[in-house]
Design an enzyme around this catalytic site. Structure first.
Site, PDB file in Angstrom:
ATOM      1  N   ALA A   1     -46.534 -29.165-129.345  1.00  0.00           N
ATOM      2  CA  ALA A   1     -46.311 -30.608-129.436  1.00  0.00           C
ATOM      3  C   ALA A   1     -46.406 -31.095-130.878  1.00  0.00           C
ATOM      4  CB  ALA A   1     -47.311 -31.355-128.555  1.00  0.00           C
TER       5      ALA A   1
ATOM      6  N   ASN B   1     -55.252 -38.816-125.839  1.00  0.00           N
ATOM      7  CA  ASN B   1     -55.926 -37.532-125.666  1.00  0.00           C
ATOM      8  C   ASN B   1     -57.450 -37.623-125.684  1.00  0.00           C
ATOM      9  OD1 ASN B   1     -55.102 -38.151-128.472  1.00  0.00           O
ATOM     10  ND2 ASN B   1     -56.363 -36.390-128.995  1.00  0.00           N
TER      11      ASN B   1
ATOM     12  N   GLN C   1     -50.427 -34.944-123.076  1.00  0.00           N
ATOM     13  CA  GLN C   1     -51.515 -35.103-122.109  1.00  0.00           C
ATOM     14  C   GLN C   1     -51.058 -35.645-120.758  1.00  0.00           C
ATOM     15  OE1 GLN C   1     -54.479 -33.997-122.285  1.00  0.00           O
ATOM     16  NE2 GLN C   1     -54.917 -33.688-124.456  1.00  0.00           N
TER      17      GLN C   1
ATOM     18  N   THR D   1     -36.272 -17.246-134.043  1.00  0.00           N
ATOM     19  CA  THR D   1     -36.146 -16.420-132.847  1.00  0.00           C
ATOM     20  C   THR D   1     -37.049 -16.956-131.744  1.00  0.00           C
ATOM     21  OG1 THR D   1     -35.658 -14.453-134.165  1.00  0.00           O
ATOM     22  CG2 THR D   1     -36.431 -14.093-131.905  1.00  0.00           C
TER      23      THR D   1
ATOM     24  N   CYS E   1     -58.555 -31.209-132.326  1.00  0.00           N
ATOM     25  CA  CYS E   1     -57.992 -31.057-133.667  1.00  0.00           C
ATOM     26  C   CYS E   1     -58.876 -31.681-134.737  1.00  0.00           C
ATOM     27  CB  CYS E   1     -56.603 -31.689-133.727  1.00  0.00           C
ATOM     28  SG  CYS E   1     -55.436 -30.913-132.602  1.00  0.00           S
TER      29      CYS E   1
END
Length: 389
Positions: A75, A155, A183, A243, A328
């Protein structure tokens, strides 16, 4: 030593066993391991087919066109791609954006970056319940406003924004709407078309899928073009090169498909857990809910504990795996910027904790958690009374 009770599902979820099984089938020579962009042989074709099936599974949970799903590493990257991608493709320096002061750092840091590039940004303050009102957003819009970015579910406090109403307003005013739904995916019903959302960020690891994979929904009708932030092979229709990790895409797709079938059952489970938890701690006293008590998801509850030291509180509750804020930012000893924006005093913000429940949380876990909280808070308040602190 036994592990603590895991009540930090808002930080990350364990991978569901069925998801893990699907992923392991894409790792070895005996499985679907190939590069999905290798179109000259059957190995690549099978990998591409698996990735496209997963793309459809992600799209189905959002009621979106699969062609509107762009794979990312999570995200955070999806937010960066949405915000910077729109700014670089559709906005001139000096253009205006609207967000809130309590968004995830992945959004706030992007807008601070844009401010350094000459763009204008309005950061809307929440009310004391953690809500951003439609009237606030409408008042902030200008002729030069390009996009509004608001999260679906906060969050840290679990409060829900009315995305459908915001979507209608933004569409009427010709302004793009970007939604961070990390969330809310798998917890709330989402229909990007009915909500009139232009861009939506989601990820795998909040929904019982793997870490390291996410997606950005980019509206296709009318066409919306954003500037790539990662350049290379022109993958993902030129919007995100690199990739594709077949096993992670397959895992996220499987997790989203599972969430679609369990949306109602999971919701009922979370409601039962929350009711049991709140009933249990009610008798302790001096505990208040941060954010709106009604307009919230049931799996996240943020509580302020009066008359206790925040750092000591975490220590006495070490039998619980919980958080003092977003994962975080949890390394910081500063109080949560989200809680401070709600108007909480410094000390009360420091003594606030986030409890978040999940698919594997049992009622016994809740009862044990309540007992730990009751004992820990009582011990700290008793110590404070004895020392006059």
């Amino acid at each position: 030593m036994s592990l603590p009770i895991y009540l930090d599902y808002a930080a990350t979820t364990p991978v569901d066993p069925t998801v893990a099984e699907a992923m392991t089938g894409c790792l070895t020579m005996a499985g679907n391991f190939a590069n999905p962009a290798s179109r000259s042989h059957r190995y690549g074709w099978l990998a591409e087919e698996a990735v496209e099936t997963a793309r459809r599974q992600v799209a189905d949970l959002l009621h979106a066109d699969p062609r509107a799903i762009v794979w990312t590493s999570g995200a955070t990257e999806a937010n960066n791609l949405a915000i910077k991608g729109v700014a670089e493709a559709l906005a001139a320096p000096g253009s205006h954006f609207v967000t809130s002061a309590i968004e995830h750092k992945a959004v706030l840091d992007c807008y601070q970056y844009l401010e350094g590039k000459g763009f204008q940004v309005t950061y809307l303050p929440p009310n004391n319940l953690g809500e951003i009102s439609l009237e606030q957003v409408e008042a902030a819009l200008r002729p030069e406003t390009v996009m509004v970015s608001l999260m679906h579910v906060n969050n840290e406090i679990g409060v829900i924004n009315d995305i459908a109403a915001l979507g209608q307003l933004c569409r009427e005013r010709g302004v793009l709407l970007h939604v961070d739904a990390a969330q809310s995916a798998g917890k709330l019903a989402i229909d990007v078309n009915a909500m009139q959302v232009d861009l939506m960020s989601v990820c795998g690891h909040k929904i019982y899928g793997p870490k390291g994979v996410g997606a950005l929904y980019v509206r296709r009708t009318p066409p919306l073009t954003i500037a790539a932030q990662i350049h290379g092979g022109g993958h993902e229709r030129g919007m995100r090169s690199g990739t594709l990790p077949t096993h992670q895409c397959v895992g996220m797709g499987a997790a989203f498909a599972l969430a679609a079938t369990q949306l109602e059952a999971d919701g009922d489970h979370y409601q039962q857990l929350l009711a049991r938890f709140l009933a249990g701690i009610q008798a302790i006293g001096g505990i208040t809910v941060n954010g709106d008590s009604d307009r919230r998801v049931a799996n996240i509850i943020n509580l302020a504990f009066a008359d206790v030291d925040g750092e000591k509180l975490m220590l006495v509750l070490r039998e619980l795996a919980i958080s003092s804020g977003s994962a975080c930012t949890s390394a910081s000893i500063e109080p949560s910027y989200v809680l401070r924006a709600l108007g909480l005093p410094h000390e009360l913000a420091l003594s606030s904790l986030r409890f978040s429940f999940g698919r594997y949380t049992q009622l016994d876990d809740i009862d044990r958690a309540v007992a730990v909280v009751r004992e820990g808070v009582g011990k700290l308040r008793g110590l404070s009374a004895r020392t006059g602190g």
